[in-house]
Motif scaffolding. Structure first.
Motif, PDB file in Angstrom:
ATOM      1  N   TRP A 166      29.368  44.166  61.919  1.00  0.00           N
ATOM      2  CA  TRP A 166      29.130  45.427  62.633  1.00  0.00           C
ATOM      3  C   TRP A 166      30.430  46.182  62.864  1.00  0.00           C
ATOM      4  CZ3 TRP A 166      25.272  48.572  64.302  1.00  0.00           C
ATOM      5  CH2 TRP A 166      25.615  49.529  65.260  1.00  0.00           C
ATOM      6  N   LEU A 175      36.775  50.844  60.590  1.00  0.00           N
ATOM      7  CA  LEU A 175      37.200  51.775  59.544  1.00  0.00           C
ATOM      8  C   LEU A 175      38.721  51.776  59.426  1.00  0.00           C
ATOM      9  CD1 LEU A 175      36.690  54.018  57.488  1.00  0.00           C
ATOM     10  CD2 LEU A 175      36.613  55.650  59.376  1.00  0.00           C
ATOM     11  N   ALA A 176      39.386  51.737  60.593  1.00  0.00           N
ATOM     12  CA  ALA A 176      40.849  51.735  60.578  1.00  0.00           C
ATOM     13  C   ALA A 176      41.375  50.480  59.892  1.00  0.00           C
ATOM     14  CB  ALA A 176      41.387  51.828  62.002  1.00  0.00           C
ATOM     15  N   ARG A 178      39.758  48.597  57.617  1.00  0.00           N
ATOM     16  CA  ARG A 178      39.465  48.674  56.180  1.00  0.00           C
ATOM     17  C   ARG A 178      40.414  49.630  55.483  1.00  0.00           C
ATOM     18  NH1 ARG A 178      34.180  50.851  55.212  1.00  0.00           N
ATOM     19  NH2 ARG A 178      33.976  51.401  57.406  1.00  0.00           N
ATOM     20  N   MET A 179      40.649  50.783  56.111  1.00  0.00           N
ATOM     21  CA  MET A 179      41.517  51.772  55.500  1.00  0.00           C
ATOM     22  C   MET A 179      42.951  51.238  55.386  1.00  0.00           C
ATOM     23  SD  MET A 179      41.367  55.158  54.550  1.00  0.00           S
ATOM     24  CE  MET A 179      40.276  56.140  55.545  1.00  0.00           C
ATOM     25  N   GLU A 182      43.205  49.319  52.403  1.00  0.00           N
ATOM     26  CA  GLU A 182      43.070  50.089  51.171  1.00  0.00           C
ATOM     27  C   GLU A 182      44.314  50.932  50.913  1.00  0.00           C
ATOM     28  OE1 GLU A 182      40.701  50.133  48.918  1.00  0.00           O
ATOM     29  OE2 GLU A 182      39.361  48.736  49.934  1.00  0.00           O
ATOM     30  N   ASN A 183      44.763  51.641  51.944  1.00  0.00           N
ATOM     31  CA  ASN A 183      45.917  52.515  51.788  1.00  0.00           C
ATOM     32  C   ASN A 183      46.546  52.808  53.147  1.00  0.00           C
ATOM     33  OD1 ASN A 183      47.782  54.464  51.231  1.00  0.00           O
ATOM     34  ND2 ASN A 183      46.403  55.842  50.163  1.00  0.00           N
ATOM     35  N   ARG A 300      35.365  43.333  44.961  1.00  0.00           N
ATOM     36  CA  ARG A 300      36.107  44.556  45.220  1.00  0.00           C
ATOM     37  C   ARG A 300      37.283  44.216  46.125  1.00  0.00           C
ATOM     38  NH1 ARG A 300      32.594  49.742  46.554  1.00  0.00           N
ATOM     39  NH2 ARG A 300      33.511  51.051  44.978  1.00  0.00           N
ATOM     40  N   VAL A 301      38.422  44.044  45.523  1.00  0.00           N
ATOM     41  CA  VAL A 301      39.606  43.630  46.274  1.00  0.00           C
ATOM     42  C   VAL A 301      40.144  44.811  47.083  1.00  0.00           C
ATOM     43  CG1 VAL A 301      41.820  42.482  46.032  1.00  0.00           C
ATOM     44  CG2 VAL A 301      40.145  42.323  44.203  1.00  0.00           C
ATOM     45  N   ASN A 303      42.592  47.386  48.099  1.00  0.00           N
ATOM     46  CA  ASN A 303      43.642  47.881  47.215  1.00  0.00           C
ATOM     47  C   ASN A 303      45.050  47.533  47.636  1.00  0.00           C
ATOM     48  OD1 ASN A 303      43.011  49.144  44.825  1.00  0.00           O
ATOM     49  ND2 ASN A 303      42.059  50.848  45.903  1.00  0.00           N
TER      50      ASN A 303
END
Lengths: 314, 507
Positions: A166, A175-176, A178-179, A182-183, A300-301, A303
């Protein structure tokens, strides 16, 4: 042959699956949270060993079982903080640091254990978590015994998987995280601090890993021995890949591995004649590798996994 | 009566070690203005904007937004003050959706849930108002470069930016996308936004901006109203001297050096090159013009020895084959200037001298019984630096530290120093500034004069026109018949680039 299949219809097998899966669920979630923020945490094996000992020791010294888990989580978090300090602001190699943390935590654990209990021919024991039958549900035939007569930390593990899923998917914090995996530059450009986010994720993830280890001494067994984690940490690292960095699939993967493990234990008693038991022990690992090969092709690694972040650099 | 500026930078100085990237820079931006910040690569434009946005902390000076001083080094404060930045290298996460990328950082991190529906509505409204259509649920990795840029702009607008900074916004766009972008930017200024865009391209500065500030060597050297200046003046201010791009002189071509006959390259189901033929003769430049993504990459690989023809043959140095290995090519004196100098042209982590001798390390002059002769390598590299005017470099400088133009000069020098017979130059001036472009053109023309056969692959019409003896267009993996430069006006080349050349063969 029929007997080998009959194993699947016994409630005790399914009960064992959840029990065996519990430390893997905690460990995999912990590793997953770290990696989602972009940091590999190979300290997991050592942190689980540490968690196992610390929880046991707390209870042995007269603490409550839940206090034991809490102390384990705290100590795991502290080792996570060490890993975070080395890999995030200092940007050291995550592989080397992680393996170093594992060696350090394992040795320190054994050292402290020996220091507090200098002589012990057979390891001292504690009173572990008892199965907690859920009223009503545990009376359902078969399912009741298989699913609803577990110890409390097992329910907690499943809850933790749901909460992690969740938080990662639905909340701004998730989101922070995950981001950041990613980048991190994108995170910084939007006014957040990726370094703090990474450190936080590693601390929380490591605390979960330690709770996974603690389950071994407070529920699975009732004593501590230094080799008890037995590579479960490494299995968790593989399970994260298997799960394609998704908490739901991580839960599934941990259960699947536990199923192989529980099955091979029972299979040893069914198959007769000259088959060395080590072959059965290999089964879950071999099957895991096969599953990993099949699943990870679509994985899906994140990034920015294993890419250190330095401000103002690209 | 003029209103006070929305943004004011005063006395900004920033040093990186010995390098003064920004030297006491002051500038201001007025409400509703489209200000261009013009300068060559390394003039300090990006550093200045990164200070403004809080990515870097200035050594001295201050930034005021709407009258208030911004705390240094805090992007969150800049965002708060209504400043948005569109970075040259997009700051987007490819595996996440457009909406995710826009919403990150807009909500408190302690919330149990994320208000995606109102966010999506706001995003869609903004997208419609400014003509920046994009699907909020699309994955960034599925978007084109132009669409990604729209997302970057939307990110800033979503956070109610009233000042928008765009760092080389057209660097990755096609000409059409770039024109569309400037149209959007103009609409934005009409609604009261104030914009700064960083550029080193004169034509877009002239076309789009209302005022220009020119930066050179970390200092503001001039400021002009766009209406009161022209390209020539801006070029001179930017470079600090008159820059004239050289033009080809007529010259008789020699024998064919490299040719391709009916070559096709397929990869699985996809046809990357479709029945192409060309020949490059000694002492001439064959220009292959086309919008990027039409098979240039494959053509480059084929001629650089990194791909083979599925059908048809290549002929070079008296040998006919489906393809050559990089080793064959180096042995037969071919020079290669790859499309992406950072990944294929040079190894950033290694020193300039190492990159200088990379292809020739097996030659006796650079090694002794299997050991690298460092002195000979360094001397050779120093010679290249001197001869090709590679600035900011010594043989021991890390190659990554060179600016794009100087890295390209190193790659050129490495290839041209040994008088190659054949040269592939794939997008040789992409991303370079005026001074460096002129230098690269001069060197290519000198190599032509020395008798090299040059295959120039480019999407820059001016470049192809100025250098090529003959021109072929590349469209969807197919090549047009060659047209002599004397017969190629821009209308004809435009038609060729659009794929209209059939029927002319018959005429």
């Amino acid at each position: 042959m029929m007997e080998a299949l009959d194993i699947f219809t016994t409630a005790s097998l399914w009960g064992a699956v959840l029990r065996i899966a519990t430390p893997l669920i905690f460990g995999t979630l912990g590793a997953l949270i770290c990696e989602r923020s972009g940091v590999l945490n190979l300290g997991i094996e050592g942190i689980m060993t540490l968690g196992a000992m610390v929880a046991w020791m707390t209870v042995y010294q007269g603490g409550d079982l839940w206090t034991g888990l809490a102390v384990a989580a705290f100590c795991g978090g502290m080792f996570g903080l060490l890993h975070a300090f080395l890999t995030v602001p200092l940007g050291l190699s995550q592989h080397v640091t992680g393996l170093g943390i594992t060696l350090f935590a394992s040795s320190l654990t054994y050292f402290v254990y020996r220091l507090s209990l200098p002589v012990s021919s057979s390891p001292p024991t504690i009173e572990p978590f008892q199965p907690l039958a859920i009223p009503g549900l545990s009376d359902i035939p078969f399912l009741g015994e298989a699913l609803f007569s577990q110890t409390a930390p097992t329910y907690l593990a499943i809850l933790a998987a749901a909460v992690t899923a969740w938080v990662l998917a639905k909340t701004p914090l998730g989101l922070a995280v995950r981001m950041t995996g990613e980048n991190p530059h994108a995170v910084e450009a939007q006014g957040l601090n990726p370094i703090r986010i990474r450190i936080g994720a590693i601390v929380v993830g490591s605390a979960l890993m330690a709770v996974g280890g603690a389950f071994l001494t407070t529920a699975t067994f009732n004593s501590f021995f230094p080799t008890m984690v037995q590579g479960r940490g490494w299995v968790c690292i593989a399970l994260v890949v298997f799960a394609s960095w998704q908490p739901g699939k991580a839960l599934l993967g941990a259960l699947l591995f536990a199923l192989f493990d529980a099955y091979q234990l029972r299979l040893q008693h069914v198959v007769e004649g000259g088959v060395p038991y080590q072959l059965f022990l290999m089964v879950p690992y071999v099957l895991s590798i096969v599953a990993l090969i099949v699943m990870s092709r679509r994985a899906r690694v994140p990034n920015a996994l294993m890419a250190p972040y330095r401000r103002g650099e690209r | 009566m003029t209103r006070p500026p929305v943004l004011e930078l005063s006395g900004i100085t920033k040093r990186f070690g010995d390098l003064v990237a920004n030297d006491d820079i002051s500038l201001s931006l007025n409400q509703g203005e489209l200000l261009a910040l013009l300068g060559e690569n390394g003039a300090g434009k990006t550093t200045l904007m990164n200070i403004l946005f809080g990515h870097y902390t200035a050594d001295s000076g201050e930034v005021r937004a709407f009258g208030d001083v911004l705390p240094p080094g805090k992007p969150s404060a800049a965002i708060e003050a209504g400043i948005g930045m569109v970075h040259q290298h997009f700051t987007l996460a490819g595996n996440l959706s457009v909406l995710d990328n826009v919403m990150i950082g807009t909500e408190g991190l302690g919330l149990f849930t994320s208000a995606r529906r109102p966010a999506r509505r706001k995003l869609t409204e903004l997208a419609e108002r400014f003509g920046l259509q994009v699907d909020p649920e699309a994955m960034i990795s599925d978007l084109s470069v132009g669409e990604r840029q729209r997302v970057e702009i939307l990110k800033a607008l979503y956070r109610d930016a009233r000042v928008l900074i765009l760092d080389e916004p057209t660097a990755v766009l096609t000409r059409i996308e770039a024109d569309k972008l400037f149209e959007t930017l103009r609409t934005m200024t009409e609604t009261g936004l104030s914009l700064i865009f960083i550029s080193h391209k004169l034509h877009e500065v002239m076309a789009a901006s209302s005022r220009v500030v020119i930066l050179r060597g970390g200092k503001v050297v001039a400021e002009r109203n766009t209406a009161d200046t022209d390209r020539a003046e801006l070029a001179e201010l930017m470079v600090g001297r008159r820059v004239v791009r050289p033009r080809r002189q007529d010259q008789r071509a020699g024998d064919t050096v490299f040719s391709a006959r009916n070559v096709s390259v397929t990869q699985g189901e996809r046809t990357l090159l479709d029945d192409v033929s060309f020949e490059v003769r000694s002492g001439e430049i064959l220009g292959i013009i086309g919008v990027s993504g039409n098979g240039q990459a494959t053509l480059g690989k084929l001629t650089c020895g990194l791909a083979e023809a599925t059908q048809g043959d290549l002929t070079f140095d008296g040998r006919t084959a489906k393809g050559f290995t990089p080793h064959d090519l180096v042995e037969s004196a071919a020079g290669r200037i790859p499309e992406d100098r950072n990944t294929e042209g040079a190894i950033g982590e290694m020193a300039v001298w190492e990159n200088s001798v990379l292809e020739r390390i097996s030659e006796p002059r650079f090694n002794r019984r299997g050991f690298v002769n460092r002195k000979a390598c360094r001397d050779y590299s120093a010679e290249l630096i001197r001869r090709f005017d590679i600035r900011g470099a010594t043989p021991d400088t890390g190659t990554r530290l060179l600016s794009g133009g100087n890295m390209q000069k190193m790659i050129l020098g490495r290839n041209l120093a040994s008088t190659p017979k054949f040269i592939v130059a794939n997008q040789p001036t992409r991303g370079l500034d005026e001074g460096a472009i002129a230098a690269v053109h001069t060197e290519l023309l000198a190599a032509r004069e020395a008798g090299a056969a040059i295959l120039l692959i480019s999407e820059d019409l001016d470049e192809v026109n100025a250098l090529s003896d003959r021109i072929q267009a590349i469209v969807k993996g197919r090549l047009s018949a060659p047209v002599a430069a004397s017969e190629a006006d821009s209308r004809r080349i435009g038609l060729m680039m659009a794929g209209i050349w059939e029927g002319e063969d018959a005429a």
